[in-house]
Design a protein around this motif. Structure first.
Motif, short mmCIF file in Angstrom:
data_model
loop_
_atom_site.label_atom_id
_atom_site.label_comp_id
_atom_site.label_asym_id
_atom_site.label_seq_id
_atom_site.Cartn_x
_atom_site.Cartn_y
_atom_site.Cartn_z
N VAL A 1 0.84 -1.20 0.00
CA VAL A 1 0.00 0.00 0.00
C VAL A 1 0.88 1.25 0.00
CG1 VAL A 1 -1.60 1.34 1.41
CG2 VAL A 1 -1.99 -1.10 1.04
N ALA A 2 1.98 1.21 0.77
CA ALA A 2 2.89 2.37 0.82
C ALA A 2 3.50 2.62 -0.56
CB ALA A 2 3.98 2.13 1.86
N ALA A 3 3.92 1.53 -1.24
CA ALA A 3 4.49 1.68 -2.58
C ALA A 3 3.46 2.31 -3.52
CB ALA A 3 4.95 0.33 -3.12
N ALA A 4 2.23 1.80 -3.45
CA ALA A 4 1.18 2.36 -4.30
C ALA A 4 0.94 3.83 -3.98
CB ALA A 4 -0.11 1.56 -4.12
N GLY A 5 0.96 4.16 -2.69
CA GLY A 5 0.72 5.54 -2.28
C GLY A 5 1.77 6.49 -2.83
N ILE A 6 3.01 6.05 -2.78
CA ILE A 6 4.08 6.97 -3.18
C ILE A 6 4.17 7.08 -4.69
CG2 ILE A 6 6.27 5.71 -3.48
CD1 ILE A 6 7.11 7.53 -0.97
N VAL A 7 3.65 6.08 -5.41
CA VAL A 7 3.79 6.04 -6.87
C VAL A 7 2.59 6.66 -7.58
CG1 VAL A 7 3.75 4.44 -8.81
CG2 VAL A 7 5.38 4.10 -6.97
N LEU A 8 1.38 6.33 -7.10
CA LEU A 8 0.17 6.57 -7.89
C LEU A 8 -0.07 8.05 -8.23
CD1 LEU A 8 -1.83 4.67 -9.12
CD2 LEU A 8 -3.36 5.06 -7.18
N ALA A 9 -0.11 8.90 -7.20
CA ALA A 9 -0.48 10.29 -7.44
C ALA A 9 0.53 11.02 -8.35
CB ALA A 9 -0.65 11.02 -6.11
N PRO A 10 1.86 10.92 -8.10
CA PRO A 10 2.80 11.60 -8.98
C PRO A 10 2.74 11.08 -10.42
CG PRO A 10 3.94 10.79 -7.04
CD PRO A 10 2.54 10.29 -6.96
N VAL A 11 2.49 9.77 -10.59
CA VAL A 11 2.43 9.23 -11.95
C VAL A 11 1.23 9.82 -12.69
CG1 VAL A 11 1.96 7.14 -13.29
CG2 VAL A 11 3.72 7.11 -11.53
N LEU A 12 0.07 9.86 -12.01
CA LEU A 12 -1.11 10.46 -12.65
C LEU A 12 -0.84 11.93 -12.97
CD1 LEU A 12 -4.00 8.86 -10.58
CD2 LEU A 12 -3.23 8.29 -12.89
N PHE A 13 -0.17 12.61 -12.03
CA PHE A 13 0.13 14.03 -12.22
C PHE A 13 1.00 14.24 -13.45
CE2 PHE A 13 2.61 17.85 -11.68
CZ PHE A 13 1.69 18.77 -11.19
N ILE A 14 2.09 13.44 -13.54
CA ILE A 14 3.05 13.69 -14.61
C ILE A 14 2.48 13.27 -15.97
CG2 ILE A 14 4.39 11.54 -14.64
CD1 ILE A 14 6.87 13.40 -14.76
N LEU A 15 1.62 12.24 -15.98
CA LEU A 15 1.00 11.86 -17.25
C LEU A 15 0.05 12.96 -17.71
CD1 LEU A 15 0.30 8.04 -16.76
CD2 LEU A 15 2.14 9.14 -18.05
N GLY A 16 -0.69 13.54 -16.77
CA GLY A 16 -1.55 14.67 -17.10
C GLY A 16 -0.75 15.83 -17.65
N LEU A 17 0.38 16.10 -17.00
CA LEU A 17 1.26 17.19 -17.43
C LEU A 17 1.78 16.93 -18.84
CD1 LEU A 17 2.49 19.79 -16.24
CD2 LEU A 17 4.45 18.42 -15.54
N ALA A 18 2.19 15.68 -19.11
CA ALA A 18 2.72 15.34 -20.43
C ALA A 18 1.65 15.53 -21.50
CB ALA A 18 3.24 13.90 -20.43
N LEU A 19 0.41 15.09 -21.20
CA LEU A 19 -0.69 15.25 -22.17
C LEU A 19 -0.95 16.72 -22.44
CD1 LEU A 19 -3.21 12.51 -20.97
CD2 LEU A 19 -1.97 12.60 -23.15
N LEU A 20 -0.94 17.51 -21.36
CA LEU A 20 -1.19 18.94 -21.48
C LEU A 20 -0.13 19.61 -22.36
CD1 LEU A 20 -3.32 20.83 -20.08
CD2 LEU A 20 -1.46 21.52 -18.57
N LEU A 21 1.14 19.28 -22.10
CA LEU A 21 2.24 19.88 -22.85
C LEU A 21 2.18 19.45 -24.32
CD1 LEU A 21 5.27 19.70 -20.40
CD2 LEU A 21 3.87 21.66 -21.03
N ASN A 22 1.83 18.19 -24.56
CA ASN A 22 1.70 17.72 -25.94
C ASN A 22 0.66 18.53 -26.69
OD1 ASN A 22 3.61 15.79 -26.16
ND2 ASN A 22 2.27 14.08 -25.61
N ARG A 23 -0.45 18.79 -26.02
CA ARG A 23 -1.55 19.50 -26.65
C ARG A 23 -1.16 20.94 -27.00
NH1 ARG A 23 -6.98 17.98 -23.99
NH2 ARG A 23 -6.18 15.99 -24.72
N HIS A 24 -0.26 21.51 -26.18
CA HIS A 24 0.13 22.90 -26.41
C HIS A 24 1.58 23.01 -26.87
CE1 HIS A 24 -3.66 24.22 -24.74
NE2 HIS A 24 -3.48 23.37 -23.75
N ALA A 25 2.03 22.00 -27.63
CA ALA A 25 3.43 21.97 -28.06
C ALA A 25 3.78 23.14 -28.96
CB ALA A 25 3.72 20.65 -28.77
N ASP A 26 2.77 23.80 -29.55
CA ASP A 26 3.06 24.88 -30.49
C ASP A 26 3.37 26.21 -29.80
OD1 ASP A 26 0.47 24.64 -29.59
OD2 ASP A 26 -0.40 25.75 -31.28
#
Lengths: 182, 184
Positions: B80-105
Motif C-alpha cells: 500500500v505504501a508503494a502504491a501511495g508513493i507512486v500513484l499520485a505523482p504518476v497520474l500528475f506527470i502523465l496529465g502534465l505530459a498530455l497537457l504539454l503535448n496539446r500545447h506543443a506549439d
C-alpha cells in the motif's frame, strides 16, 4: 508484443537500477535498442520528471512507458519498475539482521555504487550534448548554443554550493529559458 | 486493519506529492510525517531504514516507504505504501505530459524546457559528484567508476553487464583481500 517487452525491460530496470537517477543509463540503453523513443525525447522526459513532484525514477519510468505504449505502457512500466524493489524490501524486513551484516551483499554494493556513478557520468555526456549542442552525442555536435553554455557555467557552482530545494533551480531554468529565448 | 492501510496510503501520497527533485528531498517530509507527527518510529530508526534503502535497488523514496510501513503494519502495508508513493505523482506527470503535448506549439514551452534541460545537466553532474565523493580515497571505487564510465560511454556493454561485472569484481576483490588479511 510491446507490452511483454516493456514488462521484461522495466522488470530488469527495477532489479538493477540503484536509486532513481540510476534508471537513466537503462533508459538511454532502451532508446538505442528500440524505436520506442529517441534520445532527444528521453531528454525531454528527464526534464519533465525533474520538474514534477514525486520520486524522479518513478516519474521518468512512467513517462518512458507512456511514450512507448500509451497509458497501458505507463502502467506496465511503472508497476514493473516498482515491484522488484518492493519485494526485496519485504524480504529485507523479514531477514533484516542477515541482510545488513551479509559480507557479500556489502561487497556487491561496494562495486554497484561506483558503477552506477560511472554509468551516470557516461550518460551525463549525452545530457550535456542535448542541452548545449542540440544533438544526442558530443561527437555529432556541429555548433554550440553559447547562451545555454553560459547559463550552465552560471548554474554549476550554484547547484554544487547552494543547498536549497532543486525545484528553485528548475523554476530559474524555465524562466531563463523563456527570457533568453534558449 | 483497513484503517491502518488507508492511513499508510494517505501518508505516502501526501509526502510524495509535496516533494520536488527526487527521492532524497523527501527526507525532511518523512521525518516530519513519520517521526514528529505520527510517531511511528524514532529518528535513529528512520536513519537505519535510510541506510537499508540505499543498500538495495530501486528508488530511494519507494524503498524507504515500503521498509517503514512493512515493519509497522506488515507486508500488505508495504504494498500500500508503494502504491501511495507512486500513484499520485504518476497520474500528475502523465496529465502534465498530455497537457504539454496539446500545447506543443507555444514557443515559450520549448524555451522553458531548453532552460530546464541545462539545469538538469547541472543537477545530474552534482548527482555524479555526490556518489563520487564518498569513494575519493578508495582506489577500488575510482577504478570501478572509471571503467564503468568508459565501458558505457563507448557503447561496449549494456548497463546491466557493467553493473554485474562491477559487483562480481568487488566481491572477488573483497574475498581476495579477506584471504590476504587473514594470513598471519
Amino acid at each position: 508484443m510491446i507490452y511483454m517487452q516493456l514488462l521484461g525491460e522495466f522488470l530488469k530496470i527495477g532489479i538493477f537500477a540503484i536509486g532513481g537517477p540510476g534508471t537513466m543509463p537503462f533508459l538511454f540503453d532502451l532508446a538505442a535498442r528500440y524505436d520506442w523513443f529517441s534520445l532527444a525525447e528521453l531528454a525531454d522526459m528527464i526534464t519533465l520528471a525533474q520538474t514534477a513532484p514525486g520520486p524522479f525514477g518513478v516519474n521518468v519510468v512512467a513517462l518512458a512507458g507512456f511514450h512507448s505504449a500509451g497509458l497501458p505502457g505507463a502502467a506496465i512500466a511503472t508497476a514493473a519498475f516498482v515491484l522488484p524493489p518492493t519485494l526485496i524490501s519485504l524480504l529485507i524486513c523479514r531477514f533484516l539482521a542477515l541482510w545488513r551484516s551479509n559480507r557479500y551483499v556489502n561487497m556487491a554494493f561496494s562495486g554497484l555504487r561506483p558503477a552506477t556513478a560511472g554509468l551516470l557520468a557516461a550518460i551525463w555526456l549525452n545530457l550535456l550534448a542535448l542541452a548545449i549542442c542540440g544533438t544526442d552525442s558530443l561527437f555529432k555536435a556541429t555548433d554550440i548554443n553559447i547562451k545555454a553554455l553560459l547559463f550552465l557555467l552560471v548554474m554549476l557552482p550554484l547547484v554544487f554550493r547552494v543547498r536549497i530545494n532543486p525545484v528553485v533551480f528548475i523554476a530559474a531554468g524555465a524562466l531563463v529559458g523563456i527570457l533568453a529565448g534558449l | 486493519m483497513i484503517k491502518n492501510l488507508l492511513q499508510t496510503f494517505w501518508i505516502f501520497t501526501k509526502v510524495s506529492l509535496s516533494t520536488f527533485g527526487g527521492g532524497y528531498s523527501m527526507m525532511p517530509q518523512f521525518q516530519h510525517e513519520l517521526v514528529e507527527r505520527r510517531q511511528w518510529l524514532s529518528e535513529e530508526e528512520l536513519a537505519n531504514f535510510y541506510a537499508l534503502a540505499q543498500c538495495q535497488p530501486g528508488a530511494f523514496a519507494v524503498n524507504t516507504a515500503v521498509l517503514v510501513s512493512t515493519s509497522r503494519y506488515g507486508a500488505a502495508a508495504g504494498f500500500v505504501a508503494a502504491a501511495g508513493i507512486v500513484l499520485a505523482p504518476v497520474l500528475f506527470i502523465l496529465g502534465l505530459a498530455l497537457l504539454l503535448n496539446r500545447h506543443a506549439d507555444i514557443p515559450q514551452i520549448a524555451q522553458a524546457m531548453a532552460g530546464i534541460k541545462v539545469v538538469v545537466a547541472a543537477l545530474v553532474l552534482h548527482n555524479v559528484w555526490l556518489f563520487l565523493k564518498t569513494g575519493l580515497r578508495n582506489p577500488l571505487y575510482l577504478g570501478v567508476f572509471a571503467s564503468s564510465l568508459i565501458l558505457l560511454a563507448f557503447g561496449l556493454f549494456s548497463p546491466i553487464i557493467v553493473l554485474l561485472l562491477s559487483a562480481a569484481a568487488a566481491i572477488l576483490i573483497g574475498i581476495l583481500r579477506k584471504k590476504k588479511g587473514s594470513r598471519p
